[in-house]
Design a protein around this motif. Structure first.
Motif, PDB file in Angstrom:
ATOM      1  N   ILE A 134       0.843  -1.183   0.000  1.00  0.00           N
ATOM      2  CA  ILE A 134       0.000   0.000   0.000  1.00  0.00           C
ATOM      3  C   ILE A 134       0.876   1.230   0.000  1.00  0.00           C
ATOM      4  CG2 ILE A 134      -1.771   1.263   1.279  1.00  0.00           C
ATOM      5  CD1 ILE A 134      -2.724  -1.367   2.399  1.00  0.00           C
ATOM      6  N   ILE A 135       0.553   2.177  -0.857  1.00  0.00           N
ATOM      7  CA  ILE A 135       1.251   3.458  -0.925  1.00  0.00           C
ATOM      8  C   ILE A 135       0.369   4.491  -0.231  1.00  0.00           C
ATOM      9  CG2 ILE A 135       2.244   5.213  -2.431  1.00  0.00           C
ATOM     10  CD1 ILE A 135       2.501   3.079  -4.592  1.00  0.00           C
ATOM     11  N   TYR A 136       0.845   5.004   0.881  1.00  0.00           N
ATOM     12  CA  TYR A 136       0.066   5.962   1.647  1.00  0.00           C
ATOM     13  C   TYR A 136       0.238   7.359   1.074  1.00  0.00           C
ATOM     14  CZ  TYR A 136      -0.388   2.216   5.059  1.00  0.00           C
ATOM     15  OH  TYR A 136      -0.670   1.024   5.670  1.00  0.00           O
ATOM     16  N   GLY A 137      -0.819   8.122   1.139  1.00  0.00           N
ATOM     17  CA  GLY A 137      -0.801   9.481   0.616  1.00  0.00           C
ATOM     18  C   GLY A 137      -2.206  10.057   0.686  1.00  0.00           C
ATOM     19  N   PHE A 138      -2.500  10.908  -0.285  1.00  0.00           N
ATOM     20  CA  PHE A 138      -3.829  11.507  -0.359  1.00  0.00           C
ATOM     21  C   PHE A 138      -4.378  11.231  -1.753  1.00  0.00           C
ATOM     22  CE2 PHE A 138      -7.056  14.819  -0.649  1.00  0.00           C
ATOM     23  CZ  PHE A 138      -7.631  14.749   0.602  1.00  0.00           C
ATOM     24  N   TYR A 139      -4.781   9.988  -1.956  1.00  0.00           N
ATOM     25  CA  TYR A 139      -5.302   9.546  -3.239  1.00  0.00           C
ATOM     26  C   TYR A 139      -6.811   9.317  -3.115  1.00  0.00           C
ATOM     27  CZ  TYR A 139      -0.340   8.476  -3.835  1.00  0.00           C
ATOM     28  OH  TYR A 139       1.028   8.552  -3.881  1.00  0.00           O
ATOM     29  N   THR A 140      -7.513   9.584  -4.200  1.00  0.00           N
ATOM     30  CA  THR A 140      -8.976   9.406  -4.223  1.00  0.00           C
ATOM     31  C   THR A 140      -9.387   8.293  -5.173  1.00  0.00           C
ATOM     32  OG1 THR A 140      -9.186  11.115  -5.931  1.00  0.00           O
ATOM     33  CG2 THR A 140      -9.372  11.823  -3.613  1.00  0.00           C
TER      34      THR A 140
END
Length: 316
Positions: free
Chosen positions: A84-90
């Protein structure tokens, strides 16, 4: 000098000590006002709420924040496992609006509304009978009979209905019933599983009601239906609404009953969430679906709170 004249100075000095004179502290109008606003209500230290606050933060707020972090992450395109790549994705939230999953949401809420309506139709007459026609000596036994199913595992009770509704079994086979793995079986499982959650609040509301109002209305010529509509229903509405909400919310998040009695043919949102976390290992999308379901259910909770506040404001 008379006895009346002897007592006048003492009475005057007592009056001056209690309310007259502006020199002494706590005397006069200010002292009387200070004594009137003094409250003897118990005051509890704020640290007493510490355990409850810690429980709320650890078991509700923290998991919710973790769920939001997963929902705003992205599933990595890798064969090495669940990366999982954490960030601010929608990306996960955009998939929720796919027509396939919107149909699942639609089917879930239709079954939840239908199951809640069927539960109310079955549970309210039962609660009314318990509160109105069962003697005081037997009410405890009847309430115990309603609670007894909770003593057994929910999974075992659902599996029991799978055996009962099996067309090749001894019960449904003799009655020529073939409803297993259909929406009818799912509806029966929903009503049976969540019936006590409605009966108990409804019974509590009916038990607290003053039945002399109904008797008075009947004596004055009102029909039983008119007395029920104008007296019983308004006075017990808060309990009925709370029971309905207690049934509808878990029904909308159900996944065991559709899986066992529906055979996977009638997917609920809960089945999608379970499949994304366990089967597909797509935690971001599963978290996004969970948050979407929580947001939709929060609308009904807010409507209930608004209704409860209005009834409290008008003295209901």
């Amino acid at each position: 000098m008379s006895a009346q004249q002897l007592h006048r100075p003492a009475a005057a000095s007592a009056a001056a000590g209690e309310g007259g004179g502006s020199d002494g502290p706590g005397t006069g109008a200010a002292g009387t006002r200070a004594r009137r606003v003094r409250s003897f209500a118990p005051r509890y230290p704020g640290w007493l709420a510490g355990p409850l606050l810690a429980y709320y933060l650890v078991l509700f707020v923290a998991p919710l924040l973790i769920l939001v972090a997963f929902a705003l992450a992205r599933q990595a395109d890798s064969f090495a496992g669940n990366q999982i790549i954490y960030g601010f994705y929608t990306d996960a939230f955009s998939q929720v609006f796919d027509s396939l999953y919107l149909n699942v949401f639609k089917q879930t809420f239709l079954m939840a509304f239908g199951g809640t309506a069927a539960t109310v139709l079955v549970g309210f007459p039962l609660a009314y009978w318990m509160a109105r026609h069962v003697s005081a000596k037997r009410k405890g036994i009847v309430v115990l009979l309603v609670i007894i199913p909770f003593w057994t595992s929910f999974l075992i009770r659902t599996f029991a209905w799978k055996i009962i509704l099996d067309g090749d079994g001894s019960f449904a086979g003799k009655l020529h019933l073939d409803i297993l793995y259909t929406w009818k079986a799912v509806l029966i499982g929903l009503v049976y599983g969540y019936l006590p959650l409605f009966v108990l609040p409804a019974y509590a509301a009916l038990e607290r009601m003053d039945w002399t109002l109904v008797d008075g209305a009947l004596d004055l010529g009102a029909t039983p239906w008119r007395a029920f509509k104008d007296i019983t229903l308004p006075l017990t509405r808060p309990g009925l609404l709370s029971g309905t909400l207690l049934v509808f919310i878990p029904m909308a998040g159900e996944y065991v009953i559709p899986e066992m009695l529906g055979g996977g043919r009638f997917l609920f949102v809960g089945n999608v969430i379970q499949g994304q976390f366990i089967g597909a290992s797509n935690w971001p999308f599963g978290s996004a679906v969970s948050l979407a379901l929580m947001g939709l259910l929060s609308i009904f909770v807010i409507l209930y709170l608004i209704s409860a506040m209005r009834e409290e404001q008008f003295g209901a």
